[in-house]
Design a protein around this motif. Structure first.
Motif, mmCIF file in Angstrom:
data_model
loop_
_atom_site.group_PDB
_atom_site.id
_atom_site.type_symbol
_atom_site.label_atom_id
_atom_site.label_comp_id
_atom_site.label_asym_id
_atom_site.label_seq_id
_atom_site.Cartn_x
_atom_site.Cartn_y
_atom_site.Cartn_z
ATOM 1 N N THR A 111 28.174 1.698 -3.428
ATOM 2 C CA THR A 111 28.152 1.298 -2.536
ATOM 3 C C THR A 111 29.209 0.750 -2.309
ATOM 4 O OG1 THR A 111 26.102 0.657 -3.680
ATOM 5 C CG2 THR A 111 26.145 -0.508 -1.705
ATOM 6 N N LEU A 112 30.142 0.266 -2.877
ATOM 7 C CA LEU A 112 31.343 -0.777 -2.648
ATOM 8 C C LEU A 112 32.999 -0.073 -1.882
ATOM 9 C CD1 LEU A 112 31.923 -3.334 -5.756
ATOM 10 C CD2 LEU A 112 31.254 -4.117 -3.552
ATOM 11 N N ALA A 113 32.651 1.580 -3.028
ATOM 12 C CA ALA A 113 33.516 1.725 -2.000
ATOM 13 C C ALA A 113 33.311 2.563 -0.521
ATOM 14 C CB ALA A 113 33.534 3.612 -3.172
ATOM 15 N N MET A 114 31.833 3.375 -0.470
ATOM 16 C CA MET A 114 31.232 3.876 0.993
ATOM 17 C C MET A 114 31.889 1.943 2.048
ATOM 18 S SD MET A 114 27.938 5.282 0.378
ATOM 19 C CE MET A 114 27.115 4.067 -0.250
ATOM 20 N N GLU A 115 31.938 1.185 1.765
ATOM 21 C CA GLU A 115 31.921 -0.883 2.486
ATOM 22 C C GLU A 115 32.609 -0.493 2.946
ATOM 23 O OE1 GLU A 115 30.161 -3.941 0.675
ATOM 24 O OE2 GLU A 115 27.779 -3.309 1.076
ATOM 25 N N ILE A 116 34.015 -0.132 1.867
ATOM 26 C CA ILE A 116 35.369 -0.322 2.261
ATOM 27 C C ILE A 116 35.790 0.516 2.615
ATOM 28 C CG2 ILE A 116 37.299 0.065 0.574
ATOM 29 C CD1 ILE A 116 36.581 -1.610 -2.033
ATOM 30 N N ASP A 117 35.290 1.797 2.453
ATOM 31 C CA ASP A 117 35.688 2.778 3.953
ATOM 32 C C ASP A 117 35.307 2.186 5.313
ATOM 33 O OD1 ASP A 117 36.955 4.286 1.298
ATOM 34 O OD2 ASP A 117 34.593 5.682 1.314
ATOM 35 N N THR A 118 33.962 2.482 5.239
ATOM 36 C CA THR A 118 33.693 1.647 6.929
ATOM 37 C C THR A 118 34.513 0.468 6.924
ATOM 38 O OG1 THR A 118 31.102 1.766 6.232
ATOM 39 C CG2 THR A 118 31.977 0.688 8.015
ATOM 40 N N VAL A 119 34.981 -0.033 6.824
ATOM 41 C CA VAL A 119 35.938 -1.385 6.682
ATOM 42 C C VAL A 119 37.178 -0.633 6.695
ATOM 43 C CG1 VAL A 119 37.425 -3.069 6.744
ATOM 44 C CG2 VAL A 119 35.075 -3.347 5.200
ATOM 45 N N GLU A 120 37.967 0.170 6.294
ATOM 46 C CA GLU A 120 38.867 0.364 6.056
ATOM 47 C C GLU A 120 38.988 1.430 7.262
ATOM 48 O OE1 GLU A 120 39.807 2.860 3.045
ATOM 49 O OE2 GLU A 120 41.410 0.718 2.095
ATOM 50 N N ALA A 121 38.095 2.259 7.849
ATOM 51 C CA ALA A 121 37.932 2.914 9.334
ATOM 52 C C ALA A 121 38.048 2.003 10.534
ATOM 53 C CB ALA A 121 36.376 3.726 9.678
ATOM 54 N N TYR A 122 36.950 1.105 10.644
ATOM 55 C CA TYR A 122 37.204 -0.409 11.651
ATOM 56 C C TYR A 122 38.270 -0.417 11.732
ATOM 57 C CZ TYR A 122 35.833 -3.399 14.386
ATOM 58 O OH TYR A 122 35.310 -4.968 15.515
ATOM 59 N N THR A 123 39.529 -0.936 10.995
ATOM 60 C CA THR A 123 40.751 -1.121 10.560
ATOM 61 C C THR A 123 41.431 -0.465 11.611
ATOM 62 O OG1 THR A 123 39.774 -3.020 8.623
ATOM 63 C CG2 THR A 123 42.515 -2.660 9.373
ATOM 64 N N ARG A 124 41.587 0.261 10.893
ATOM 65 C CA ARG A 124 42.319 1.570 11.407
ATOM 66 C C ARG A 124 41.806 1.839 13.288
ATOM 67 N NH1 ARG A 124 41.361 4.322 7.221
ATOM 68 N NH2 ARG A 124 39.556 6.100 7.663
ATOM 69 N N LYS A 125 40.568 2.138 13.633
ATOM 70 C CA LYS A 125 40.293 2.221 14.830
ATOM 71 C C LYS A 125 40.911 1.143 15.401
ATOM 72 C CE LYS A 125 36.431 5.365 14.031
ATOM 73 N NZ LYS A 125 35.536 4.884 14.263
ATOM 74 N N MET A 126 41.047 -0.581 14.671
ATOM 75 C CA MET A 126 41.688 -1.642 15.337
ATOM 76 C C MET A 126 42.902 -1.277 15.794
ATOM 77 S SD MET A 126 38.888 -3.842 16.736
ATOM 78 C CE MET A 126 39.123 -4.830 16.992
ATOM 79 N N GLN A 127 43.477 -0.880 15.341
ATOM 80 C CA GLN A 127 45.006 -0.927 15.115
ATOM 81 C C GLN A 127 44.898 0.739 15.931
ATOM 82 O OE1 GLN A 127 46.420 -0.003 11.123
ATOM 83 N NE2 GLN A 127 46.006 -1.935 11.162
ATOM 84 N N GLY A 128 44.251 1.029 16.842
ATOM 85 C CA GLY A 128 44.613 2.221 17.293
ATOM 86 C C GLY A 128 44.665 3.875 17.094
ATOM 87 N N GLU A 129 44.634 4.388 15.560
ATOM 88 C CA GLU A 129 45.088 5.014 15.070
ATOM 89 C C GLU A 129 43.239 5.678 14.790
ATOM 90 O OE1 GLU A 129 46.002 4.182 11.373
ATOM 91 O OE2 GLU A 129 47.535 3.141 12.451
ATOM 92 N N ASP A 130 42.927 7.399 14.609
ATOM 93 C CA ASP A 130 41.716 7.841 14.338
ATOM 94 C C ASP A 130 40.495 7.700 15.342
ATOM 95 O OD1 ASP A 130 42.796 8.435 12.053
ATOM 96 O OD2 ASP A 130 41.614 6.963 10.965
ATOM 97 N N LEU A 131 41.339 7.577 16.409
ATOM 98 C CA LEU A 131 40.235 7.233 17.713
ATOM 99 C C LEU A 131 39.707 8.700 17.870
ATOM 100 C CD1 LEU A 131 42.501 5.052 20.055
ATOM 101 C CD2 LEU A 131 40.708 4.619 18.116
ATOM 102 N N GLU A 132 40.169 9.803 17.849
ATOM 103 C CA GLU A 132 39.372 10.946 18.080
ATOM 104 C C GLU A 132 38.022 10.854 18.421
ATOM 105 O OE1 GLU A 132 42.429 10.792 16.155
ATOM 106 O OE2 GLU A 132 43.467 10.989 17.400
ATOM 107 N N SER A 133 37.914 10.576 17.213
ATOM 108 C CA SER A 133 35.840 11.168 16.733
ATOM 109 C C SER A 133 34.974 9.630 17.409
ATOM 110 C CB SER A 133 35.671 11.073 15.700
ATOM 111 O OG SER A 133 36.023 9.290 14.910
ATOM 112 N N CYS A 134 35.654 8.854 18.188
ATOM 113 C CA CYS A 134 35.033 7.488 18.516
ATOM 114 C C CYS A 134 34.270 8.143 20.537
ATOM 115 C CB CYS A 134 35.909 6.368 19.046
ATOM 116 S SG CYS A 134 36.304 5.845 17.628
ATOM 117 N N SER A 135 32.869 8.092 20.279
ATOM 118 C CA SER A 135 32.555 8.022 21.928
ATOM 119 C C SER A 135 32.965 7.057 22.425
ATOM 120 C CB SER A 135 30.701 8.092 21.276
ATOM 121 O OG SER A 135 30.253 6.252 20.910
#
Length: 218
Positions: A111-135
Motif C-alpha cells: 500500500t505504501l509503495a502504491m502511495e509513493i508511486d502516486t506521489v512520485e508520478a504527481y511530482t514528476r507532472k508538477m515538474q513538467g515531466e511525463d505529461l503525455e498520458s495526461c488528459s
C-alpha cells in the motif's frame, strides 16, 4: 432471439430498457466515462458510510495505472488490515500468527509503495515531466495548481523583500546617527584644543551604506 440480437448489435437496449454493458471502444469516450463513473462511485461509497455508519473502503486503478481510493476509516490500511484479519478468522484460512503478521506487513508495504508511486508520478507532472498520458482536464488542474503555488511564492517573496528593505533602512539610520555623534565630538574637541592638529572631517558620505535590494537576476 431478441436478447441475442441486442447482444450482437452492440449498444441496443434489452427488454425492460436495460442496456448491455461492455467495453467502450473509443479511447476518449472511455476516459470521460471512467472519470464520471469513478466520481459517482466514490460519492456513493461516501454516502453509504455516512448513512449506514458502515466502514467502507474502495480501490480503483485507472487504465493508465492511476490510483484512486476512498476509506471511511481514519486510514485505508486499517480497513485492509481488518479485512485480512476477518478473512483469516475462518478455519480454512487459519494460519500461524507469525505468517499473519508477515502478511500484514507485506500488505502495508504494498500500500505504501502504491502511495509513493502516486506521489512520485504527481511530482514528476508538477515538474513538467511525463505529461503525455495526461488528459486535457488533468493538464488544466496541474496548471491551476502551479499558478496557485506561484502566487503564494510571490507573496512570501514580496514580504521578505520588504522586511529586508526595512532592515537596511534601519541600519542606515543607526549609522547616520553614529556619524553625527562623531562629528559633534570632533567639533567639541577642536573648540577646547585649538592648537591640536585638525583631524579628517567626517560626514555621512564617509560611511557607505548599501541599501540597494536586487530583485531577480542581474
Amino acid at each position: 432471439m431478441e436478447a441475442a440480437a441486442a447482444t450482437e448489435g452492440g449498444g441496443q437496449q434489452r427488454r425492460g430498457g436495460r442496456r448491455e454493458v461492455r467495453r467502450i471502444e473509443d479511447a476518449t469516450s472511455r476516459q470521460v466515462t471512467f472519470s464520471k463513473r469513478r466520481k459517482g462511485l466514490l460519492k456513493k461509497a461516501s454516502e453509504l458510510s455516512v448513512l449506514c455508519d458502515a466502514e467502507v473502503a474502495l480501490l480503483v486503478f485507472s487504465p493508465r495505472g492511476r490510483f484512486f481510493h476512498f476509506a471511511s476509516a481514519p486510514s485505508l490500511e486499517e480497513t485492509i488490515d481488518r479485512y485480512i484479519s476477518h478473512s483469516q478468522e475462518t478455519p480454512a484460512n487459519k494460519k500461524p500468527k507469525e505468517l499473519i503478521t508477515a502478511q500484514n506487513m507485506e500488505s502495508r508495504a504494498e500500500t505504501l509503495a502504491m502511495e509513493i508511486d502516486t506521489v512520485e508520478a504527481y511530482t514528476r507532472k508538477m515538474q513538467g515531466e511525463d505529461l503525455e498520458s495526461c488528459s486535457l482536464q488533468e493538464l488544466n488542474d496541474l496548471e491551476m495548481q502551479l499558478e496557485k503555488s506561484l502566487s503564494s511564492i510571490r507573496v512570501h517573496k514580496q514580504k521578505k523583500m520588504m522586511d529586508k528593505i526595512l532592515q537596511l533602512q534601519q541600519q542606515e539610520k543607526i549609522l547616520l546617527e553614529q556619524n553625527a555623534q562623531l562629528l559633534r565630538k570632533q567639533q567639541c574637541k577642536a573648540q577646547h584644543d585649538p592648537g591640536a592638529a585638525p583631524e579628517r572631517e567626517l560626514n555621512y558620505q564617509d560611511i557607505d551604506v548599501d541599501t540597494e535590494l536586487v530583485i531577480g537576476r542581474r
